[in-house]
Each structure stands twice: as C-alpha cells, then as structure tokens.
Design an enzyme around this catalytic site. Structure first.
Site, PDB file in Angstrom:
ATOM      1  N   ASP A  71      -1.801  13.327 -21.235  1.00 55.05           N
ATOM      2  CA  ASP A  71      -1.444  12.437 -20.143  1.00 55.05           C
ATOM      3  C   ASP A  71      -0.598  13.157 -19.090  1.00 55.05           C
ATOM      4  O   ASP A  71       0.279  13.945 -19.439  1.00 55.05           O
ATOM      5  CB  ASP A  71      -0.638  11.278 -20.754  1.00 55.05           C
ATOM      6  CG  ASP A  71      -0.196  10.261 -19.732  1.00 55.05           C
ATOM      7  OD1 ASP A  71      -1.062   9.559 -19.200  1.00 55.05           O
ATOM      8  OD2 ASP A  71       1.016  10.171 -19.462  1.00 55.05           O
ATOM      9  N   GLU A  97      -5.404  15.266 -18.203  1.00 54.16           N
ATOM     10  CA  GLU A  97      -5.450  14.302 -17.115  1.00 54.16           C
ATOM     11  C   GLU A  97      -4.620  14.864 -15.966  1.00 54.16           C
ATOM     12  O   GLU A  97      -3.394  14.856 -16.003  1.00 54.16           O
ATOM     13  CB  GLU A  97      -4.865  12.943 -17.527  1.00 54.16           C
ATOM     14  CG  GLU A  97      -5.017  11.919 -16.421  1.00 54.16           C
ATOM     15  CD  GLU A  97      -3.802  11.032 -16.174  1.00 54.16           C
ATOM     16  OE1 GLU A  97      -3.967   9.985 -15.546  1.00 54.16           O
ATOM     17  OE2 GLU A  97      -2.680  11.381 -16.581  1.00 54.16           O
TER      18      GLU A  97
HETATM   19  C1  GLC Z   1      -1.324   8.364 -16.804  1.00 50.33           C
HETATM   20  C2  GLC Z   1      -1.928   7.147 -17.469  1.00 50.33           C
HETATM   21  C3  GLC Z   1      -1.338   5.920 -16.861  1.00 50.33           C
HETATM   22  C4  GLC Z   1       0.160   5.949 -17.072  1.00 50.33           C
HETATM   23  C5  GLC Z   1       0.771   7.239 -16.537  1.00 50.33           C
HETATM   24  C6  GLC Z   1       2.186   7.421 -17.008  1.00 50.33           C
HETATM   25  O1  GLC Z   1      -1.667   8.463 -15.475  1.00 50.33           O
HETATM   26  O2  GLC Z   1      -3.316   7.168 -17.372  1.00 50.33           O
HETATM   27  O3  GLC Z   1      -1.898   4.756 -17.396  1.00 50.33           O
HETATM   28  O4  GLC Z   1       0.734   4.855 -16.417  1.00 50.33           O
HETATM   29  O5  GLC Z   1       0.064   8.367 -16.962  1.00 50.33           O
HETATM   30  O6  GLC Z   1       2.208   7.745 -18.380  1.00 50.33           O
END
Ligand code: GLC
Ligand code: CA
Length: 548
Positions: free
Chosen positions: A203, A245
């Site tokens: 993440d 991500e």
């Molecule tokens: C990422 C997740 C999102 C979350 C953020 C903070 O972007 O996909 O849902 O709010 O991280 O952890």
C-alpha cells in the site's frame, strides 16, 4: 531448459473486501469464514489469486488501512486460525492469497503511537513517528486526501508537537529513518510469510521516507528499504509476489520494478487511458501508454485494474484532458459522478452507464494484454454502487449473491449490515446477482467465466510477447500476443459506432485463422483482411494454429 515462470506472471487477480464479500456468522459483517464458503465460486469463475484489503485489527477510520496490530486479524473477521483455514482451503483449490501490507503508517490508536505521544520529546519511543514543532517541514509534499485534510501535519495535545500524516490524521506516518521501525516492519513481512501467504500488495509505497525540498515520493531511501523487503522474501525461498501501489505516471512507477526490488506494480495510467478511450472514442493515448509501459518494463509485471476500492484516478490534470474527464463524469453514466479527493467515486458499471458492451470491451482488453488482470468483486456481474455513502463506501457495498434478503450476503437484519446492499433501479440485488446470472447463458458473469477459460488455454495471452500493430481506424486498437507456438490477434473498437478496417496479415500468409471466442474458421491470412467490429466490439483470433 524452459524458463520457470512465477505463479503471478499473467495471473488474474480478484480483489475483494472481506467485510463486504460474504458473512459467515450472520452478524451483518463479511468475514473470513464467509469467504472460505465462497471459494468454490471464485474457482468456478476462473480467477487465480485473491487480494484481500486489510484484515488486521483496526478502528476502521480508513477502511482498515489504519492498523492497530500488524500481526493479527480483526476480531469481526475471524482470528489467526480462521486465516489458516482460508489459506489451506484456497491452496487446495489452486487459489493464491495476497495480503495488503500497509508499511507507511499505523492507526493513531496503535500502541506505538500512543507510547510515542506520551514519551518525552527526542526519546526513542517518540522517534517511531515523524514529529515537528511547526508545520513548515516537508511543505512540498502534497496533501493526498484533499477532501478530508488541509495539511499533512496534525497537532497532538499530549505530545505538544505536530505529527506527519500523508493520509488521514488518524494515520500517523511511521519514521523510516528509525532502524527499529524498519526492523519491526520486516518482521511483519516475515510473520505473514511464515504463515504461507502468496503475495503482498504494498500500500502507498512511494511515501515511506521524507526529505526536505521534495514531494516526499519515491526517494532513494524508500527504494533501499523496499529492497530489504525483497531480500526477506527471497530468503524465505517461496515464490511470493510483491505488488506496488504507486498511483503515478509509468516513469515514476517503473523504478520500483528494478530486478532486486518489487515484482509488479499497478498501471493506473493504463486504467485512466482505458476510460478515456471509451469516453473519447480515440485510442491514440492508450496505444502510447501501452507502448511506454512495455518499453520501460516489458512482460507481465504490470497489474491491470479497471476499478478498485478507491476513486477512479484520471491523472492529476496531465494525463486525461479536462473535457474527457467531464465526459467520464457525466456523459457516460448521465449523472454527475462524485469527485472525491483525487478522482471519481463510482463503480465500473454505473461509470459505463450500465452498458455491458463496454464492460466486456474493457475486460476483454485486460484479459488479453500483457500483465496481471485485476477484477474488482462484483464487476463480473456489473454490480452497481450507492452514491451518497461516506468517503469511498459507495464502491464497497455487499456482494450480490442471490435474490434473497440482503442479496444472500448475510442473514442478519438489514440495519446491521456493514453497508447497505444495492437496491437502486437497474442494479437491484433481486435481479442482479450471482445466482441469476449463473442461470442466464448470455449473462455478464458467464461471459467473464468463458473469457477466463479461453485465457487459461492460450499461453500466449498469459506470458507471450506483445506487439501493437498499425490500425487504420482511430477508435480501433490492434495488437498481437505471441508465444513459441501460438499467435493471438486482438482488435478492439472503442467507438459507439461500428468500425470496419483492413489488416495486413501478410506475415502469416496462408496460415489458418480462427476466432477464439466462437470457434469460427476465418479465411486464411493474407494481405488485406477485412474485419468489422460492432459498437464497442472486439475479437480475438488465433493465427497459424498448430494442430495438437
Ligand atoms: C491506499 C489505499 C487506500 C488508503 C490509502 C491509505 O491508497 O488503496 O484505500 O486509503 O492507501 O492507506
Ligand atoms: Ca460476520
């Protein structure tokens, strides 16, 4: 000797929110047992891996991305033994399990943060997070959740200092300059590795380190730490996926994919261009983006999502033209798609105005492009959303299983449900659900299943080479996937009008051609091959098939 492929190369990933997928104990909240009960559905559908959004203990101020214990399971979802059951059952069905790994921050209720704020300034306990006496530090780091926060700094009354948070104020950033923090988080990785998970979705990966005068994204120190994570994985010796991500342009996401760092990254730019191509009927930027991604990191290492649990990101003003964004927001689904922090807060089907043709078109691309296609739970049905719920909840409502109460998601009384099941016109669970669509041969669900079956039989789609061909039509993208003994030709029409065009297949002159999806024999390949694609139509052809 044939090259050994990792399990994740070209694997189809199904993303689900455990709290919204299936409730196993009737309390209105989806849980691990509920998911175990539904694994045979996922196997039937033909996906290969399941990515679970966070399952750890959390006050749920950010959908579980605010964690209070990295080595445990949220009690509403189950416990470590139910998780073990999930892994064993999934593996027995040939399904892989990918966990969300949130490295950047914790919940403000995490014991580390509580200890930090009460500990003296400058003490090792305080140093686990990022503190400041004023709000001028790291002022070039943009605020990400613009709808909810106006600063990356929050005053803490106990600590008498400000703490840094790239996301909500309930999510203080860990201080990665502190070796203790690094070691703790590496131990978290080990903990789940030793339990047998098959992969991690990392993440918010760009934000681990901060530096003055920078946007605090993708700093060299961040890459150095990710390399340590990779080392832990390699030491474990199993084939485990690390998937980043990083919601960024391809050139900023690809540095995570150097050989000793992460295996894969989501290509969110591709997502934006797929929607933009449907909205504008023009595939030029889509072609360019595919080309660029493959040139910078060739092969199957990009994960390909259409929608997920967050907003639809269309670039921060540079990727997609403003008028196209407006068309996606308003034109496609004929109501003003809600803009949250950085994008449109709706599910796929309503974004496409409930049109199954464009759902098929977009997924047809995902299933035939190089990479890991990602299917968001419910999108295989064309499930709707609930605009008006808070934050990103509109896209996170319960899965529609049957026509029974609560869509078969839970036996609990309706007010106890984690989020309301969809009853909006056109998307009502009594009509739109797994049970009904299984029985309709022409349903979207059966289509997805058939496509995934075809894909499984075509090794070229999984890990074959990729080549974009010239197309004489501005709305039609044409490409090849080819492996040693097989070539698949794909043509897809992003226009609401039909398209006819001719393709030059001279290089396979005389070879047999067959439609993959319907099995029709085509005339043998030659110079000018005329094809017709209906509105949002596409096709896959197998060329030069070798008889088995
Ligand atoms: C990422 C997740 C999102 C979350 C953020 C903070 O972007 O996909 O849902 O709010 O991280 O952890
Ligand atoms: Ca439950």
């Amino acid at each position: 000797m044939a090259k050994r492929h990792s399990w994740w190369e070209g694997a189809v990933i199904y993303q689900l929110i455990p709290r919204s997928f299936a409730d196993g104990n009737g309390d209105g909240i989806g849980d691990i047992q509920g998911l175990v009960n539904r694994l045979s559905y996922l196997r039937w559908l033909g996906v290969e891996a399941i990515w679970l959004t966070p399952i750890y203990p959390s006050p749920l101020q950010d959908g579980g991305y605010d964690i209070t214990d990295f080595k445990n399971i949220h009690p509403e979802l189950g416990d470590l033994s139910s998780f073990h059951r999930l892994l064993t059952s999934a593996h027995a069905k040939g399904l892989k399990i990918i966990l969300d790994l949130v490295l950047n921050h914790t919940s403000h209720l995490h014991p580390w943060f509580q200890r930090a704020r009460w500990a003296p300034k400058g003490s090792p306990e305080r140093d686990v997070y990022v503190w400041s006496d004023d709000t001028t530090r790291y002022s070039d780091a943009p605020v990400l959740f613009r709808n909810f926060e106006s600063s990356n700094w929050e005053w803490d009354e106990v600590a008498k200092q400000y703490y840094f948070h790239r996301f909500l104020r309930h999510q203080p950033d860990l201080n990665y300059e502190n070796p203790w923090v690094q070691e703790q988080m590496l131990e978290v990785v080990d903990f789940w590795l030793n339990r047998g998970v098959d992969g991690f979705r990392l993440d918010a990966v760009p934000f681990l380190f901060e530096a003055e005068g920078s946007r605090c994204e993708g700093l060299p120190e961040t890459h150095a730490f990710l390399k340590k994570v990779r080392k832990r994985i390699d030491q474990n010796g199993r084939d485990v996926l690390l998937l980043a991500e990083a919601i960024q342009p391809v050139e900023e996401a690809s540095p995570y994919l150097v050989s000793d760092e992460l295996h894969g990254a989501f290509n969110f730019v591709l997502t934006a261009h797929l929607f933009a191509a449907v909205a504008s009927g023009n595939v030029q930027k889509l072609r360019f983006c595919l080309d660029e991604a493959q040139k910078s990191v060739p092969g199957c290492r990009w994960a390909l999502p259409l929608r997920n649990h967050d907003e639809l990101w269309l670039g921060d003003g540079h990727l997609v033209a403003e008028d196209v964004i407006q068309t996606i927001r308003t034109g496609l689904h004929q109501s003003n798609g809600h803009w949250l922090n950085r994008g449109i807060n709706r599910r796929l089907a309503p974004l496409l105005n409930g049109d199954p043709r464009s759902n098929r078109l977009l997924h047809g691309l995902l299933y035939s492009l190089p990479g890991m296609p990602c299917l968001y739970y419910g999108d295989e049905l064309g499930m709707g959303d609930w605009p008006g719920l808070r934050d990103r909840d509109p896209n996170r409502t319960p899965m529609a299983w049957t026509s029974a109460r609560n869509g078969g998601f839970s036996t609990a009384p309706e007010p106890l449900l984690v989020l309301p099941a969809i009853t909006a016109p056109g998307y009502d669970y009594r009509v739109l659900n797994v049970e009904v669509q299984k029985q309709l041969p022409a349903s979207l669900l059966n289509w997805h299943r058939r496509m995934l079956t075809c894909r499984r039989h075509l090794s070229a789609l999984r890990n074959g080479d990729f080549e974009i061909l010239e197309s004489t039509h501005p709305s039609v993208i044409v490409y090849l996937r080819s492996s040693e003994n097989m070539t698949v030709l794909v043509a897809a029409n992003f226009s609401a009008a039909g398209a006819s065009l001719s393709l030059n297949l001279n290089r396979w002159k005389g070879a047999r051609a067959r439609e993959v999806l319907w099995g029709c024999e085509y005339p043998v390949a030659n110079e000018d091959w005329f094809i017709y694609l209906p509105s949002y139509g596409f096709n896959w052809w197998l060329i030069g098939e070798v008889d088995e």
